[in-house]
Design a protein around this motif. Structure first.
Motif, PDB file in Angstrom:
ATOM      1  N   ILE A  23      -0.814   9.560   0.199  1.00 21.41           N
ATOM      2  CA  ILE A  23       0.053   8.405  -0.070  1.00 21.41           C
ATOM      3  C   ILE A  23      -0.784   7.230  -0.561  1.00 21.41           C
ATOM      4  O   ILE A  23      -0.385   6.505  -1.471  1.00 21.41           O
ATOM      5  CB  ILE A  23       0.852   8.013   1.200  1.00 21.41           C
ATOM      6  N   GLY A  24      -1.954   7.042   0.045  1.00 21.71           N
ATOM      7  CA  GLY A  24      -2.833   5.951  -0.374  1.00 21.71           C
ATOM      8  C   GLY A  24      -3.275   6.092  -1.820  1.00 21.71           C
ATOM      9  O   GLY A  24      -3.325   5.108  -2.563  1.00 21.71           O
ATOM     10  N   ALA A  25      -3.585   7.314  -2.231  1.00 23.44           N
ATOM     11  CA  ALA A  25      -4.000   7.534  -3.621  1.00 23.44           C
ATOM     12  C   ALA A  25      -2.857   7.225  -4.583  1.00 23.44           C
ATOM     13  O   ALA A  25      -3.055   6.586  -5.619  1.00 23.44           O
ATOM     14  CB  ALA A  25      -4.478   8.966  -3.797  1.00 23.44           C
ATOM     15  N   ALA A  26      -1.660   7.659  -4.232  1.00 25.10           N
ATOM     16  CA  ALA A  26      -0.505   7.385  -5.086  1.00 25.10           C
ATOM     17  C   ALA A  26      -0.187   5.895  -5.105  1.00 25.10           C
ATOM     18  O   ALA A  26       0.144   5.324  -6.148  1.00 25.10           O
ATOM     19  CB  ALA A  26       0.703   8.176  -4.609  1.00 25.10           C
ATOM     20  N   PHE A  27      -0.293   5.268  -3.953  1.00 21.12           N
ATOM     21  CA  PHE A  27       0.022   3.853  -3.837  1.00 21.12           C
ATOM     22  C   PHE A  27      -1.022   3.002  -4.550  1.00 21.12           C
ATOM     23  O   PHE A  27      -0.703   1.960  -5.120  1.00 21.12           O
ATOM     24  CB  PHE A  27       0.111   3.490  -2.353  1.00 21.12           C
ATOM     25  N   THR A  28      -2.281   3.450  -4.539  1.00 17.98           N
ATOM     26  CA  THR A  28      -3.344   2.704  -5.206  1.00 17.98           C
ATOM     27  C   THR A  28      -3.081   2.605  -6.700  1.00 17.98           C
ATOM     28  O   THR A  28      -3.379   1.585  -7.315  1.00 17.98           O
ATOM     29  CB  THR A  28      -4.705   3.372  -4.941  1.00 17.98           C
ATOM     30  N   ALA A  33      -2.120  -0.953 -11.112  1.00 20.40           N
ATOM     31  CA  ALA A  33      -1.350  -1.343 -12.296  1.00 20.40           C
ATOM     32  C   ALA A  33      -0.887  -2.793 -12.193  1.00 20.40           C
ATOM     33  O   ALA A  33      -0.951  -3.550 -13.177  1.00 20.40           O
ATOM     34  CB  ALA A  33      -0.158  -0.415 -12.475  1.00 20.40           C
ATOM     35  N   VAL A  34      -0.435  -3.200 -11.010  1.00 19.08           N
ATOM     36  CA  VAL A  34       0.002  -4.586 -10.818  1.00 19.08           C
ATOM     37  C   VAL A  34      -1.175  -5.545 -10.978  1.00 19.08           C
ATOM     38  O   VAL A  34      -1.079  -6.583 -11.630  1.00 19.08           O
ATOM     39  CB  VAL A  34       0.677  -4.764  -9.442  1.00 19.08           C
ATOM     40  N   VAL A  35      -2.304  -5.171 -10.382  1.00 19.48           N
ATOM     41  CA  VAL A  35      -3.480  -6.043 -10.467  1.00 19.48           C
ATOM     42  C   VAL A  35      -3.973  -6.135 -11.902  1.00 19.48           C
ATOM     43  O   VAL A  35      -4.239  -7.227 -12.407  1.00 19.48           O
ATOM     44  CB  VAL A  35      -4.593  -5.534  -9.522  1.00 19.48           C
ATOM     45  N   ASN A  36      -4.099  -4.985 -12.580  1.00 21.34           N
ATOM     46  CA  ASN A  36      -4.609  -4.995 -13.954  1.00 21.34           C
ATOM     47  C   ASN A  36      -3.622  -5.594 -14.947  1.00 21.34           C
ATOM     48  O   ASN A  36      -4.031  -6.195 -15.933  1.00 21.34           O
ATOM     49  CB  ASN A  36      -4.981  -3.581 -14.396  1.00 21.34           C
ATOM     50  N   GLY A  37      -2.334  -5.418 -14.705  1.00 29.37           N
ATOM     51  CA  GLY A  37      -1.337  -5.906 -15.645  1.00 29.37           C
ATOM     52  C   GLY A  37      -0.849  -7.310 -15.389  1.00 29.37           C
ATOM     53  O   GLY A  37      -0.310  -7.961 -16.293  1.00 29.37           O
TER      54      GLY A  37
END
Length: 137
Positions: A23-28, A33-37
């Motif tokens: 779940i952590g890998a999927a959530f990361t 994406a939010v941080v980079n975008g």
């Protein structure tokens, strides 16, 4: 040896940890994406740079006469990424689970009657005997 391994794998903590990693890998991916975008462009605009790795670069001289770059922008970006992931994990997963646990504990303490212990075999047999005696004329 295999029994010990099986017990280790079937222990609840190992299964929970495996689920958390997946779940952590999927959530990361979502948080990245939010941080980079969103977040990184805002910070880049603040420092007037197209990329945080290119912001706040300090050049220091090397022994051979050249120079080396210290990228403080990259460090700031990594810190922001960590804080964003930690905040999302806390507010989306930890805080709601703590709230649910508190509600369950409050419900237990509020008035849920304590369960009576289950009757023993001897008590059940005695009760059946008494019921059969009461039915006979």
């Amino acid at each position: 040896m295999l029994k010990g391994f099986r017990d280790f794998i079937l222990r609840g903590n190992v299964i929970d940890l495996a689920v958390a990693v997946v779940i952590g890998a999927a959530f990361t991916a979502i948080v990245t994406a939010v941080v980079n975008g969103f977040i990184n462009p805002l910070i880049s605009a603040l420092f007037n740079a197209s990329d945080l790795s290119k912001a706040l670069i300090v050049q220091i001289p090397t022994v051979s006469g050249g120079h080396s770059d210290l990228s403080f922008g990259m460090i700031i970006g990594a810190i922001i990424n960590f804080l964003a992931v930690a905040a999302v994990v806390y507010f989306v997963m930890v805080l709601p689970m703590n709230h649910v646990k508190e509600r369950l504990e409050a419900r237990k303490a509020a008035g849920t009657p304590a369960e009576e212990p289950a009757p023993t075999d001897v008590e059940l047999l005695a009760e059946i005997r008494d019921l059969l005696k009461a039915r006979q004329p």
